[in-house]
Design a protein around this motif. Structure first.
Motif, PDB file in Angstrom:
ATOM      1  N   GLY A  10      34.159  66.482  -2.688  1.00  0.00           N
ATOM      2  CA  GLY A  10      33.999  65.245  -3.437  1.00  0.00           C
ATOM      3  C   GLY A  10      35.298  64.523  -3.698  1.00  0.00           C
ATOM      4  O   GLY A  10      35.350  63.292  -3.691  1.00  0.00           O
ATOM      5  N   ALA A  11      36.357  65.271  -3.939  1.00  0.00           N
ATOM      6  CA  ALA A  11      37.659  64.639  -4.149  1.00  0.00           C
ATOM      7  C   ALA A  11      38.077  63.879  -2.890  1.00  0.00           C
ATOM      8  O   ALA A  11      38.544  62.733  -2.962  1.00  0.00           O
ATOM      9  CB  ALA A  11      38.699  65.690  -4.527  1.00  0.00           C
ATOM     10  N   ALA A  12      37.874  64.485  -1.738  1.00  0.00           N
ATOM     11  CA  ALA A  12      38.192  63.813  -0.478  1.00  0.00           C
ATOM     12  C   ALA A  12      37.243  62.641  -0.230  1.00  0.00           C
ATOM     13  O   ALA A  12      37.658  61.567   0.212  1.00  0.00           O
ATOM     14  CB  ALA A  12      38.130  64.804   0.677  1.00  0.00           C
ATOM     15  N   ALA A  13      35.973  62.835  -0.526  1.00  0.00           N
ATOM     16  CA  ALA A  13      34.991  61.768  -0.317  1.00  0.00           C
ATOM     17  C   ALA A  13      35.256  60.588  -1.249  1.00  0.00           C
ATOM     18  O   ALA A  13      35.079  59.437  -0.859  1.00  0.00           O
ATOM     19  CB  ALA A  13      33.580  62.303  -0.540  1.00  0.00           C
ATOM     20  N   GLY A  14      35.685  60.859  -2.471  1.00  0.00           N
ATOM     21  CA  GLY A  14      36.016  59.779  -3.397  1.00  0.00           C
ATOM     22  C   GLY A  14      37.171  58.948  -2.890  1.00  0.00           C
ATOM     23  O   GLY A  14      37.158  57.719  -2.970  1.00  0.00           O
ATOM     24  N   PHE A  15      38.181  59.620  -2.344  1.00  0.00           N
ATOM     25  CA  PHE A  15      39.318  58.900  -1.770  1.00  0.00           C
ATOM     26  C   PHE A  15      38.862  58.028  -0.608  1.00  0.00           C
ATOM     27  O   PHE A  15      39.190  56.849  -0.534  1.00  0.00           O
ATOM     28  CB  PHE A  15      40.390  59.892  -1.309  1.00  0.00           C
ATOM     29  CG  PHE A  15      41.535  59.240  -0.610  1.00  0.00           C
ATOM     30  CD1 PHE A  15      42.511  58.573  -1.330  1.00  0.00           C
ATOM     31  CD2 PHE A  15      41.629  59.278   0.768  1.00  0.00           C
ATOM     32  CE1 PHE A  15      43.563  57.950  -0.687  1.00  0.00           C
ATOM     33  CE2 PHE A  15      42.676  58.667   1.420  1.00  0.00           C
ATOM     34  CZ  PHE A  15      43.649  58.003   0.703  1.00  0.00           C
ATOM     35  N   LEU A  16      38.067  58.619   0.288  1.00  0.00           N
ATOM     36  CA  LEU A  16      37.580  57.873   1.438  1.00  0.00           C
ATOM     37  C   LEU A  16      36.657  56.731   1.011  1.00  0.00           C
ATOM     38  O   LEU A  16      36.746  55.620   1.535  1.00  0.00           O
ATOM     39  CB  LEU A  16      36.847  58.826   2.388  1.00  0.00           C
ATOM     40  CG  LEU A  16      36.349  58.243   3.698  1.00  0.00           C
ATOM     41  CD1 LEU A  16      37.504  57.682   4.512  1.00  0.00           C
ATOM     42  CD2 LEU A  16      35.616  59.312   4.486  1.00  0.00           C
ATOM     43  N   ALA A  17      35.799  56.987   0.037  1.00  0.00           N
ATOM     44  CA  ALA A  17      34.860  55.953  -0.420  1.00  0.00           C
ATOM     45  C   ALA A  17      35.578  54.776  -1.067  1.00  0.00           C
ATOM     46  O   ALA A  17      35.217  53.625  -0.844  1.00  0.00           O
ATOM     47  CB  ALA A  17      33.865  56.553  -1.405  1.00  0.00           C
ATOM     48  N   THR A  18      36.626  55.053  -1.865  1.00  0.00           N
ATOM     49  CA  THR A  18      37.355  53.940  -2.479  1.00  0.00           C
ATOM     50  C   THR A  18      38.076  53.115  -1.420  1.00  0.00           C
ATOM     51  O   THR A  18      38.216  51.906  -1.578  1.00  0.00           O
ATOM     52  CB  THR A  18      38.368  54.433  -3.531  1.00  0.00           C
ATOM     53  OG1 THR A  18      39.257  55.371  -2.939  1.00  0.00           O
ATOM     54  CG2 THR A  18      37.671  55.035  -4.727  1.00  0.00           C
ATOM     55  N   ARG A  19      38.502  53.752  -0.343  1.00  0.00           N
ATOM     56  CA  ARG A  19      39.153  53.006   0.738  1.00  0.00           C
ATOM     57  C   ARG A  19      38.126  52.189   1.517  1.00  0.00           C
ATOM     58  O   ARG A  19      38.397  51.057   1.902  1.00  0.00           O
ATOM     59  CB  ARG A  19      39.918  53.936   1.676  1.00  0.00           C
ATOM     60  CG  ARG A  19      41.035  54.710   1.023  1.00  0.00           C
ATOM     61  CD  ARG A  19      41.994  53.775   0.275  1.00  0.00           C
ATOM     62  NE  ARG A  19      42.935  54.533  -0.522  1.00  0.00           N
ATOM     63  CZ  ARG A  19      42.929  54.605  -1.841  1.00  0.00           C
ATOM     64  NH1 ARG A  19      42.031  53.968  -2.545  1.00  0.00           N
ATOM     65  NH2 ARG A  19      43.837  55.289  -2.484  1.00  0.00           N
ATOM     66  N   LEU A  20      36.951  52.764   1.759  1.00  0.00           N
ATOM     67  CA  LEU A  20      35.908  52.029   2.481  1.00  0.00           C
ATOM     68  C   LEU A  20      35.393  50.836   1.681  1.00  0.00           C
ATOM     69  O   LEU A  20      35.072  49.793   2.250  1.00  0.00           O
ATOM     70  CB  LEU A  20      34.744  52.956   2.827  1.00  0.00           C
ATOM     71  CG  LEU A  20      35.007  53.997   3.913  1.00  0.00           C
ATOM     72  CD1 LEU A  20      33.825  54.945   4.034  1.00  0.00           C
ATOM     73  CD2 LEU A  20      35.267  53.323   5.251  1.00  0.00           C
ATOM     74  N   MET A  21      35.302  50.993   0.361  1.00  0.00           N
ATOM     75  CA  MET A  21      34.814  49.918  -0.498  1.00  0.00           C
ATOM     76  C   MET A  21      35.943  48.965  -0.898  1.00  0.00           C
ATOM     77  O   MET A  21      35.709  47.985  -1.588  1.00  0.00           O
ATOM     78  CB  MET A  21      34.149  50.483  -1.745  1.00  0.00           C
ATOM     79  CG  MET A  21      33.006  51.430  -1.471  1.00  0.00           C
ATOM     80  SD  MET A  21      31.372  50.731  -1.386  1.00  0.00           S
ATOM     81  CE  MET A  21      31.181  49.754  -2.808  1.00  0.00           C
ATOM     82  N   LYS A  22      37.172  49.272  -0.485  1.00  0.00           N
ATOM     83  CA  LYS A  22      38.353  48.446  -0.743  1.00  0.00           C
ATOM     84  C   LYS A  22      38.541  48.139  -2.221  1.00  0.00           C
ATOM     85  O   LYS A  22      38.657  46.987  -2.627  1.00  0.00           O
ATOM     86  CB  LYS A  22      38.285  47.171   0.064  1.00  0.00           C
ATOM     87  CG  LYS A  22      38.357  47.416   1.545  1.00  0.00           C
ATOM     88  CD  LYS A  22      38.331  46.144   2.340  1.00  0.00           C
ATOM     89  CE  LYS A  22      38.495  46.519   3.792  1.00  0.00           C
ATOM     90  NZ  LYS A  22      37.637  45.836   4.670  1.00  0.00           N
ATOM     91  N   ILE A  23      38.531  49.208  -3.045  1.00  0.00           N
ATOM     92  CA  ILE A  23      38.828  49.028  -4.457  1.00  0.00           C
ATOM     93  C   ILE A  23      40.102  49.785  -4.785  1.00  0.00           C
ATOM     94  O   ILE A  23      40.459  50.751  -4.132  1.00  0.00           O
ATOM     95  CB  ILE A  23      37.692  49.508  -5.379  1.00  0.00           C
ATOM     96  CG1 ILE A  23      37.513  51.024  -5.302  1.00  0.00           C
ATOM     97  CG2 ILE A  23      36.400  48.800  -5.089  1.00  0.00           C
ATOM     98  CD1 ILE A  23      36.688  51.571  -6.435  1.00  0.00           C
ATOM     99  N   GLU A  24      40.800  49.285  -5.771  1.00  0.00           N
ATOM    100  CA  GLU A  24      41.998  49.945  -6.266  1.00  0.00           C
ATOM    101  C   GLU A  24      41.627  50.657  -7.551  1.00  0.00           C
ATOM    102  O   GLU A  24      41.277  50.030  -8.542  1.00  0.00           O
ATOM    103  CB  GLU A  24      43.106  48.916  -6.530  1.00  0.00           C
ATOM    104  CG  GLU A  24      43.629  48.264  -5.271  1.00  0.00           C
ATOM    105  CD  GLU A  24      44.306  49.249  -4.334  1.00  0.00           C
ATOM    106  OE1 GLU A  24      44.972  50.190  -4.827  1.00  0.00           O
ATOM    107  OE2 GLU A  24      44.159  49.083  -3.114  1.00  0.00           O
TER     108      GLU A  24
END
Length: 78
Positions: A10-24
């Motif tokens: 989940g920690a890795a998925a959260g990082f990837l998801a925030t990058r895919l959704m382009k949020i800071e």
């Protein structure tokens, strides 16, 4: 897949998801969103797609994190 494994993924998925959704988001928010998404999405998809095994856990973690980020942007972060 144990709950501990879902949290790590989940920690890795959260990082990837925030990058895919382009949020800071700060690192704590990113990890929490990913871990929560991993727990929700991973467990649901694991039940539905038990044939896929570990891939279902990661896919569920990523989808769960994406949904939680969308909900967070829509309702919390206005």
């Amino acid at each position: 897949m144990t709950v501990v494994w879902l949290l790590i993924v989940g920690a890795a998925a959260g990082f990837l998801a925030t990058r895919l959704m382009k949020i800071e988001a700060d690192i704590i928010t990113t990890v929490v969103i990913g871990m929560a998404g991993a727990l929700v999405g991973g467990l649901v998809l694991r039940v539905l797609l038990s044939v896929m095994g570990m891939a279902a856990g990661f896919l569920g973690a990523l989808l769960g994190a994406l949904v939680l980020i969308w909900l967070w942007q829509t309702y919390v972060n206005k």
